[in-house]
Design a protein around this motif. Structure first.
Motif, PDB file in Angstrom:
ATOM      1  N   GLY A  30       0.791  -1.237   0.000  1.00 18.99           N
ATOM      2  CA  GLY A  30       0.000   0.000   0.000  1.00 18.99           C
ATOM      3  C   GLY A  30       0.815   1.274   0.000  1.00 18.99           C
ATOM      4  N   THR A  31       2.132   1.174  -0.224  1.00 23.61           N
ATOM      5  CA  THR A  31       2.944   2.397  -0.176  1.00 23.61           C
ATOM      6  C   THR A  31       3.076   3.080  -1.528  1.00 23.61           C
ATOM      7  N   SER A  32       2.630   2.431  -2.600  1.00 28.42           N
ATOM      8  CA  SER A  32       2.919   2.980  -3.933  1.00 28.42           C
ATOM      9  C   SER A  32       1.900   2.483  -4.953  1.00 28.42           C
ATOM     10  N   GLY A  33       1.768   3.232  -6.033  1.00 28.15           N
ATOM     11  CA  GLY A  33       1.038   2.777  -7.217  1.00 28.15           C
ATOM     12  C   GLY A  33      -0.366   2.268  -6.926  1.00 28.15           C
ATOM     13  N   ILE A  34      -0.632   1.072  -7.385  1.00 30.70           N
ATOM     14  CA  ILE A  34      -1.979   0.495  -7.289  1.00 30.70           C
ATOM     15  C   ILE A  34      -2.383   0.302  -5.823  1.00 30.70           C
ATOM     16  N   GLY A  35      -1.474  -0.214  -5.009  1.00 33.77           N
ATOM     17  CA  GLY A  35      -1.799  -0.462  -3.601  1.00 33.77           C
ATOM     18  C   GLY A  35      -2.110   0.827  -2.861  1.00 33.77           C
ATOM     19  N   GLY A  53       4.468  -2.792   3.968  1.00 31.06           N
ATOM     20  CA  GLY A  53       5.495  -2.606   2.938  1.00 31.06           C
ATOM     21  C   GLY A  53       6.853  -2.823   3.581  1.00 31.06           C
ATOM     22  N   ARG A  54       7.911  -2.659   2.771  1.00 36.00           N
ATOM     23  CA  ARG A  54       9.235  -3.016   3.289  1.00 36.00           C
ATOM     24  C   ARG A  54       9.937  -1.902   4.026  1.00 36.00           C
ATOM     25  N   ASP A  55       9.445  -0.663   3.859  1.00 34.89           N
ATOM     26  CA  ASP A  55      10.256   0.458   4.308  1.00 34.89           C
ATOM     27  C   ASP A  55       9.438   1.406   5.196  1.00 34.89           C
ATOM     28  N   GLN A  57       9.885   4.459   6.189  1.00 31.84           N
ATOM     29  CA  GLN A  57       9.670   5.840   5.728  1.00 31.84           C
ATOM     30  C   GLN A  57       8.602   5.892   4.629  1.00 31.84           C
ATOM     31  N   ARG A  58       8.659   4.936   3.701  1.00 31.10           N
ATOM     32  CA  ARG A  58       7.631   4.929   2.641  1.00 31.10           C
ATOM     33  C   ARG A  58       6.247   4.666   3.248  1.00 31.10           C
ATOM     34  N   LEU A  59       6.216   3.823   4.273  1.00 30.36           N
ATOM     35  CA  LEU A  59       4.932   3.559   4.948  1.00 30.36           C
ATOM     36  C   LEU A  59       4.388   4.834   5.577  1.00 30.36           C
ATOM     37  N   GLY A  74       6.928  -5.273   6.494  1.00 24.76           N
ATOM     38  CA  GLY A  74       6.896  -6.705   6.172  1.00 24.76           C
ATOM     39  C   GLY A  74       7.378  -6.910   4.748  1.00 24.76           C
ATOM     40  N   ASP A  75       8.014  -8.043   4.504  1.00 27.94           N
ATOM     41  CA  ASP A  75       8.609  -8.325   3.189  1.00 27.94           C
ATOM     42  C   ASP A  75       8.103  -9.677   2.697  1.00 27.94           C
ATOM     43  N   LEU A  76       7.616  -9.694   1.444  1.00 29.56           N
ATOM     44  CA  LEU A  76       7.135 -10.942   0.841  1.00 29.56           C
ATOM     45  C   LEU A  76       8.192 -12.045   0.900  1.00 29.56           C
ATOM     46  N   HIS A  77       9.464 -11.632   0.935  1.00 32.43           N
ATOM     47  CA  HIS A  77      10.541 -12.627   0.946  1.00 32.43           C
ATOM     48  C   HIS A  77      10.869 -13.111   2.352  1.00 32.43           C
ATOM     49  N   ILE A  97      -3.665  -7.832  -1.490  1.00 26.47           N
ATOM     50  CA  ILE A  97      -2.217  -7.962  -1.720  1.00 26.47           C
ATOM     51  C   ILE A  97      -1.900  -7.496  -3.135  1.00 26.47           C
ATOM     52  N   THR A  98      -1.264  -6.334  -3.225  1.00 26.65           N
ATOM     53  CA  THR A  98      -0.823  -5.831  -4.534  1.00 26.65           C
ATOM     54  C   THR A  98       0.699  -5.837  -4.627  1.00 26.65           C
ATOM     55  N   ALA A  99       1.382  -6.117  -3.527  1.00 26.36           N
ATOM     56  CA  ALA A  99       2.845  -5.990  -3.484  1.00 26.36           C
ATOM     57  C   ALA A  99       3.496  -6.831  -4.571  1.00 26.36           C
ATOM     58  N   LEU A 191      -1.604  -2.416 -18.439  1.00 31.89           N
ATOM     59  CA  LEU A 191      -0.543  -1.428 -18.214  1.00 31.89           C
ATOM     60  C   LEU A 191      -1.110  -0.247 -17.416  1.00 31.89           C
ATOM     61  N   VAL A 192      -0.514   0.005 -16.248  1.00 31.49           N
ATOM     62  CA  VAL A 192      -0.994   1.072 -15.362  1.00 31.49           C
ATOM     63  C   VAL A 192       0.182   1.970 -15.019  1.00 31.49           C
ATOM     64  N   ASP A 193      -0.022   3.275 -15.134  1.00 30.66           N
ATOM     65  CA  ASP A 193       1.076   4.226 -14.919  1.00 30.66           C
ATOM     66  C   ASP A 193       1.367   4.368 -13.423  1.00 30.66           C
ATOM     67  N   THR A 194       2.392   3.677 -12.971  1.00 29.60           N
ATOM     68  CA  THR A 194       2.804   3.699 -11.561  1.00 29.60           C
ATOM     69  C   THR A 194       4.332   3.814 -11.515  1.00 29.60           C
ATOM     70  N   PRO A 195       4.905   4.008 -10.326  1.00 26.62           N
ATOM     71  CA  PRO A 195       6.364   4.043 -10.209  1.00 26.62           C
ATOM     72  C   PRO A 195       7.045   2.776 -10.723  1.00 26.62           C
TER      73      PRO A 195
HETATM   74  N1  NAP Z   1       1.748  -1.162 -13.110  1.00 25.57           N
HETATM   75  C1  NAP Z   1       1.418  -2.076 -14.007  1.00 25.57           C
HETATM   76  O1  NAP Z   1       1.376  -1.803 -15.219  1.00 25.57           O
HETATM   77  C2  NAP Z   1       1.061  -3.475 -13.566  1.00 25.57           C
HETATM   78  C3  NAP Z   1       0.503  -4.355 -14.513  1.00 25.57           C
HETATM   79  C4  NAP Z   1       0.152  -5.648 -14.133  1.00 25.57           C
HETATM   80  C5  NAP Z   1       0.382  -6.062 -12.819  1.00 25.57           C
HETATM   81  N2  NAP Z   1       0.946  -5.190 -11.932  1.00 25.57           N
HETATM   82  C6  NAP Z   1       1.169  -5.678 -10.572  1.00 25.57           C
HETATM   83  O2  NAP Z   1       0.457  -4.853  -9.669  1.00 25.57           O
HETATM   84  C7  NAP Z   1       1.155  -4.828  -8.430  1.00 25.57           C
HETATM   85  C8  NAP Z   1       1.352  -3.382  -8.003  1.00 25.57           C
HETATM   86  O3  NAP Z   1       2.194  -2.760  -8.963  1.00 25.57           O
HETATM   87  P1  NAP Z   1       2.431  -1.190  -9.021  1.00 25.57           P
HETATM   88  O4  NAP Z   1       2.523  -0.857 -10.454  1.00 25.57           O
HETATM   89  O5  NAP Z   1       1.478  -0.486  -8.152  1.00 25.57           O
HETATM   90  O6  NAP Z   1       3.925  -1.117  -8.434  1.00 25.57           O
HETATM   91  P2  NAP Z   1       4.649  -0.077  -7.473  1.00 25.57           P
HETATM   92  O7  NAP Z   1       4.114   1.290  -7.644  1.00 25.57           O
HETATM   93  O8  NAP Z   1       6.108  -0.324  -7.681  1.00 25.57           O
HETATM   94  O9  NAP Z   1       4.247  -0.612  -6.013  1.00 25.57           O
HETATM   95  C9  NAP Z   1       4.690  -1.857  -5.592  1.00 25.57           C
HETATM   96  C10 NAP Z   1       4.327  -2.038  -4.130  1.00 25.57           C
HETATM   97  O10 NAP Z   1       4.745  -3.346  -3.737  1.00 25.57           O
HETATM   98  C11 NAP Z   1       5.508  -3.256  -2.541  1.00 25.57           C
HETATM   99  N3  NAP Z   1       6.507  -4.325  -2.565  1.00 25.57           N
HETATM  100  C12 NAP Z   1       7.353  -4.654  -3.584  1.00 25.57           C
HETATM  101  N4  NAP Z   1       8.107  -5.692  -3.232  1.00 25.57           N
HETATM  102  C13 NAP Z   1       7.724  -6.044  -1.965  1.00 25.57           C
HETATM  103  C14 NAP Z   1       8.130  -7.050  -1.064  1.00 25.57           C
HETATM  104  N5  NAP Z   1       9.114  -7.918  -1.368  1.00 25.57           N
HETATM  105  N6  NAP Z   1       7.518  -7.133   0.136  1.00 25.57           N
HETATM  106  C15 NAP Z   1       6.544  -6.257   0.482  1.00 25.57           C
HETATM  107  N7  NAP Z   1       6.113  -5.265  -0.328  1.00 25.57           N
HETATM  108  C16 NAP Z   1       6.707  -5.171  -1.533  1.00 25.57           C
HETATM  109  C17 NAP Z   1       6.134  -1.866  -2.591  1.00 25.57           C
HETATM  110  O11 NAP Z   1       6.371  -1.434  -1.275  1.00 25.57           O
HETATM  111  P3  NAP Z   1       7.807  -0.942  -0.722  1.00 25.57           P
HETATM  112  O12 NAP Z   1       8.679  -0.671  -1.916  1.00 25.57           O
HETATM  113  O13 NAP Z   1       7.472   0.279   0.067  1.00 25.57           O
HETATM  114  O14 NAP Z   1       8.242  -2.098   0.098  1.00 25.57           O
HETATM  115  C18 NAP Z   1       4.996  -1.057  -3.207  1.00 25.57           C
HETATM  116  O15 NAP Z   1       4.078  -0.695  -2.200  1.00 25.57           O
HETATM  117  C19 NAP Z   1       2.468  -5.576  -8.640  1.00 25.57           C
HETATM  118  O16 NAP Z   1       2.297  -6.878  -8.153  1.00 25.57           O
HETATM  119  C20 NAP Z   1       2.629  -5.574 -10.142  1.00 25.57           C
HETATM  120  O17 NAP Z   1       3.385  -6.659 -10.609  1.00 25.57           O
HETATM  121  C21 NAP Z   1       1.281  -3.913 -12.263  1.00 25.57           C
END
Ligand code: NAP
Length: 254
Positions: A30-35, A53-55, A57-59, A74-77, A97-99, A191-195
């Motif tokens: 939930g710190t970025s993009g779709i989440g 999320g993992r960080d 400050q970002r949280l 928390g980290d998926l890994h 879960i969008t991470a 395709l979604v415009d995110t970081p």
């Molecule tokens: N954007 C697209 O075009 C697109 C298309 C299809 C599917 N998706 C999927 O949609 C999801 C969200 O993507 P987004 O575009 O919103 O990306 P994003 O802006 O980069 O956000 C990714 C999020 O996932 C968290 N994250 C990444 N690795 C993690 C880990 N190991 N443990 C815990 N948290 C983790 C990040 O948190 P921290 O960095 O703060 O830990 C951040 O909150 C992803 O699964 C992506 O593959 C995206």
């Protein structure tokens, strides 16, 4: 686990009429993009939001941006950390879960460790989170996982990720049976415009997205809010389970 509470999400005007008002929604990623857009949307609907999320400050930044949320590192890994994390949280109504990242590489270029890391991130991590959350998830609640267009539209460097996200889609159908009456669904973004795309395309991003937009029936690529709207439907649609909701501007059709 590191938990802070910066005030519960303030219910927006009229949010008390939303089915999400007062519900506890946990957003992993939930710190970025779709989440972040999902977190914002459910907070506006009056939900009590926890961000994972993992960080730290970002949280904090994300919690500030949505008007306050519980924050857990928390980290998926690190799946072993999730039982303690969820045991320390109040009972959950919904888990989203969008991470994830987008590790696109050909099979030839991928080491066995990289293959395992992708599967850990897309499957073992999310499933471990679901497992850890189950004890705390109300039977009236729901789970939303994230798949992606790659499950249906292949690209040359996408075999591993495509397999992983296609598995997510199969998993939600089985889990919808196993975990009933808890509802289990997935959202599949195009395709979604995110970081994530900033890091993926770099300087070529604007041109790449303009080209992609022109090829889509919608004439534009996705915004994080487009996906949040779909997640909202899955969270509140009490008759929807085992579903994969494609939100891709028609990307599967062209
Ligand atoms: N954007 C697209 O075009 C697109 C298309 C299809 C599917 N998706 C999927 O949609 C999801 C969200 O993507 P987004 O575009 O919103 O990306 P994003 O802006 O980069 O956000 C990714 C999020 O996932 C968290 N994250 C990444 N690795 C993690 C880990 N190991 N443990 C815990 N948290 C983790 C990040 O948190 P921290 O960095 O703060 O830990 C951040 O909150 C992803 O699964 C992506 O593959 C995206």
């Amino acid at each position: 686990m590191n938990e802070h509470l910066i005030g519960h999400s303030a219910a927006a005007d009229g949010a008390t009429h939303s089915p999400l008002a007062g519900r506890h929604v946990v957003v992993v990623g939930g710190t970025s993009g779709i989440g972040l857009a999902v977190a914002h949307s459910v907070a506006r609907a009056g939900a009590d939001v926890t961000l994972i999320g993992r960080d730290a400050q970002r949280l904090r930044h994300a919690a500030d941006a949505i008007g306050g949320a519980r924050q857990c590192v928390g980290d998926l890994h690190d799946p072993a950390s999730f039982p303690a994390l969820f045991n320390a949280l109040p009972a959950l109504d919904h888990l989203v879960i969008t991470a994830g990242t987008a590790s696109l590489k050909t099979l030839r270029e991928s080491t066995p460790e990289e293959l395992r890391r992708t599967l850990d991130e897309r499957l073992v991590g999310p499933l471990s989170i679901v497992r850890a959350a189950l004890e705390r998830l109300r039977p009236t609640g729901s789970i939303v996982l994230t798949s992606g267009l790659l499950a249906e539209r292949p690209i040359r460097t996408g075999a591993i990720l495509a397999g992983a996200v296609a598995a997510v889609e199969a998993i939600v159908r089985s889990l919808a049976l196993e975990l009933a009456p808890i509802r289990v669904n997935a959202v599949s973004p195009g395709l979604v415009d995110t970081p994530l795309l900033d890091s993926f395309f770099g300087d070529a991003k604007n041109d790449a997205l303009a080209g992609a937009a022109a090829a889509l029936p919608t004439g534009r690529i996705g915004r994080p809010d487009d996906i949040a709207q779909a997640v909202n439907l899955l969270l509140t649609g009490g008759f929807i389970t085992g579903e994969v909701l494609h939100v891709d501007g028609g990307g599967r059709l062209v």
